[in-house]
Design a protein around this motif. Structure first.
Motif, mmCIF file in Angstrom:
data_model
loop_
_atom_site.group_PDB
_atom_site.id
_atom_site.type_symbol
_atom_site.label_atom_id
_atom_site.label_comp_id
_atom_site.label_asym_id
_atom_site.label_seq_id
_atom_site.Cartn_x
_atom_site.Cartn_y
_atom_site.Cartn_z
ATOM 1 N N MET A 23 0.823 -1.211 0.000
ATOM 2 C CA MET A 23 0.000 0.000 0.000
ATOM 3 C C MET A 23 0.854 1.257 0.000
ATOM 4 O O MET A 23 0.651 2.170 -0.811
ATOM 5 N N LEU A 24 1.797 1.322 0.931
ATOM 6 C CA LEU A 24 2.560 2.544 1.106
ATOM 7 C C LEU A 24 3.513 2.798 -0.055
ATOM 8 O O LEU A 24 3.686 3.943 -0.490
ATOM 9 N N GLU A 25 4.118 1.749 -0.565
ATOM 10 C CA GLU A 25 5.033 1.929 -1.702
ATOM 11 C C GLU A 25 4.259 2.423 -2.912
ATOM 12 O O GLU A 25 4.740 3.264 -3.667
ATOM 13 N N ARG A 26 3.057 1.911 -3.088
ATOM 14 C CA ARG A 26 2.244 2.315 -4.237
ATOM 15 C C ARG A 26 1.889 3.793 -4.161
ATOM 16 O O ARG A 26 1.940 4.512 -5.163
ATOM 17 N N VAL A 27 1.519 4.253 -2.964
ATOM 18 C CA VAL A 27 1.126 5.650 -2.825
ATOM 19 C C VAL A 27 2.343 6.570 -2.723
ATOM 20 O O VAL A 27 2.235 7.778 -2.922
ATOM 21 N N GLY A 28 3.505 6.001 -2.429
ATOM 22 C CA GLY A 28 4.751 6.763 -2.446
ATOM 23 C C GLY A 28 5.275 7.208 -1.099
ATOM 24 O O GLY A 28 6.432 7.625 -0.988
ATOM 25 N N SER A 29 4.433 7.120 -0.069
ATOM 26 C CA SER A 29 4.873 7.505 1.276
ATOM 27 C C SER A 29 3.828 7.050 2.276
ATOM 28 O O SER A 29 2.720 6.653 1.895
ATOM 29 N N GLY A 30 4.179 7.128 3.548
ATOM 30 C CA GLY A 30 3.186 6.796 4.565
ATOM 31 C C GLY A 30 3.800 6.335 5.870
ATOM 32 O O GLY A 30 5.014 6.172 6.000
ATOM 33 N N HIS A 31 2.927 6.115 6.842
ATOM 34 C CA HIS A 31 3.336 5.794 8.207
ATOM 35 C C HIS A 31 3.680 4.311 8.337
ATOM 36 O O HIS A 31 2.863 3.509 8.786
ATOM 37 N N LEU A 32 4.901 4.002 7.982
ATOM 38 C CA LEU A 32 5.363 2.618 7.998
ATOM 39 C C LEU A 32 5.719 2.150 9.408
ATOM 40 O O LEU A 32 5.278 1.083 9.841
ATOM 41 N N GLY A 33 6.497 2.937 10.132
ATOM 42 C CA GLY A 33 7.053 2.480 11.407
ATOM 43 C C GLY A 33 6.018 2.039 12.408
ATOM 44 O O GLY A 33 6.086 0.936 12.956
ATOM 45 N N GLY A 34 5.034 2.892 12.670
ATOM 46 C CA GLY A 34 4.008 2.578 13.656
ATOM 47 C C GLY A 34 3.019 1.537 13.193
ATOM 48 O O GLY A 34 2.342 0.911 14.023
ATOM 49 N N SER A 35 2.909 1.346 11.878
ATOM 50 C CA SER A 35 2.064 0.267 11.363
ATOM 51 C C SER A 35 2.735 -1.081 11.612
ATOM 52 O O SER A 35 2.087 -2.044 12.029
ATOM 53 N N MET A 36 4.029 -1.136 11.371
ATOM 54 C CA MET A 36 4.753 -2.392 11.558
ATOM 55 C C MET A 36 4.840 -2.779 13.032
ATOM 56 O O MET A 36 4.814 -3.965 13.372
ATOM 57 N N SER A 37 4.912 -1.785 13.927
ATOM 58 C CA SER A 37 5.063 -2.131 15.342
ATOM 59 C C SER A 37 3.796 -2.743 15.931
ATOM 60 O O SER A 37 3.851 -3.396 16.971
ATOM 61 N N ILE A 38 2.634 -2.562 15.264
ATOM 62 C CA ILE A 38 1.400 -3.180 15.770
ATOM 63 C C ILE A 38 0.916 -4.334 14.898
ATOM 64 O O ILE A 38 -0.173 -4.859 15.116
ATOM 65 N N ALA A 39 1.714 -4.762 13.924
ATOM 66 C CA ALA A 39 1.282 -5.842 13.028
ATOM 67 C C ALA A 39 1.009 -7.137 13.789
ATOM 68 O O ALA A 39 0.016 -7.830 13.525
#
Length: 282
Positions: A23-39
């Motif tokens: 999702m984030l790579e497609r849109v070009g940016s985004g909140h990766l860090g905090g998304s991964m910490s709650i996966a």
């Protein structure tokens, strides 16, 4: 936990991480860090602990999730899609005009989202209100409130916690994502939170601490939290921002990643390939 159940939860966490990256790579940016910490948390919640019905997202008996750290919405969207709330192709519309998956969750747009969040701190108050309403209705459903550690800079969080503790709203499980970083740097440098476990206990909470990336331990902590009867309850997850991808775990700008940085794009592509291989059983 049975080995096969643990395997399935690990696969769900992997799928969530893959989906977030796509999702984030497609849109070009985004909140990766905090998304991964709650996966891993999202995997345990949607893979085991929550009562819900993807065919009937408004079912009165469902457990409610309030993602107060709304910028981690991509992890929530991924979990919802993986569990059948909507077609996974919809994930590719993240942040597009007219999308049902805005940057921060919106309860009027996305099936499975119970609370619109994004203004940090406000989710805590609303979760307390939902928990109160459920008690008044004699509804046994639980509220799972997910709060960021940087978000705890907001005084509104502590007002809501005091309310939860005073009224002993054990049906609202407060989950703090202690990933130790926020937008502008390390939490200890921006606004030192000091000892969160001591603070929550001082506020009247039964408090549990757990490795937020150990799925089995996390499940056990949530089970213990669900069994608390006489007080408010909090689970503090010790996590890593960007967890699951070594490059992003140490990347200084991992709060919101811009994939115009070639190193970030390469790291994301390699991680997606690795996650795909894991899911395929290779």
């Amino acid at each position: 936990m049975e080995p096969n159940e643990l395997l399935q939860l690990k696969k769900l966490a992997t799928a969530i991480r893959r989906d977030v990256l796509v999702m984030l790579e497609r849109v070009g940016s985004g909140h990766l860090g905090g998304s991964m910490s709650i996966a891993d948390l999202m995997s345990v919640l949607y893979g085991k602990r929550l009562a819900y019905d993807p065919e009937n997202p408004s079912w009165e008996g469902r457990d409610r999730v309030v993602l107060s750290k709304g910028h981690a919405g991509p992890a929530w969207y991924a979990a919802l899609a993986e569990r059948g709330f909507f077609d996974k192709e919809v994930l590719l519309t993240l942040n597009e005009g007219g999308t049902n998956l805005p940057s921060h969750p919106d309860r009027t747009k996305t099936p499975g989202v119970d609370m619109t969040t994004g203004s940090l701190g406000q989710g805590t108050s609303v979760a307390a209100g939902i928990a109160t309403a459920l008690k008044l209705k004699k509804n046994d459903a639980k509220v799972y409130l997910i709060v960021g550690d940087g978000e705890l800079n907001e005084g509104q969080c502590w007002e809501a916690f005091q309310y939860l503790a005073h009224y002993r709203l054990n049906n609202c499980i407060v989950i703090i994502d202690w990933n130790k970083r926020q937008l502008d740097g390390a939490c200890t440098e921006v606004m030192n939170p000091f000892d969160l476990e001591e603070k929550m206990r001082a506020f009247g909470f039964k408090t549990l601490s757990v490795n937020g990336h150990d799925i089995e331990a996390l499940d056990q902590a949530l089970e213990a939290a669900s069994a608390v009867k006489d007080s408010a309850v909090c689970v503090i997850m010790d996590t890593i921002k960007g967890a699951g991808i070594p490059f992003f775990e140490t990347y200084p700008g991992n709060h919101s990643v811009k994939f115009s940085d070639p190193a970030c794009r390469v790291a994301a592509d390699e991680a997606i390939a690795a996650f795909e291989a894991q899911l395929a059983g290779e």
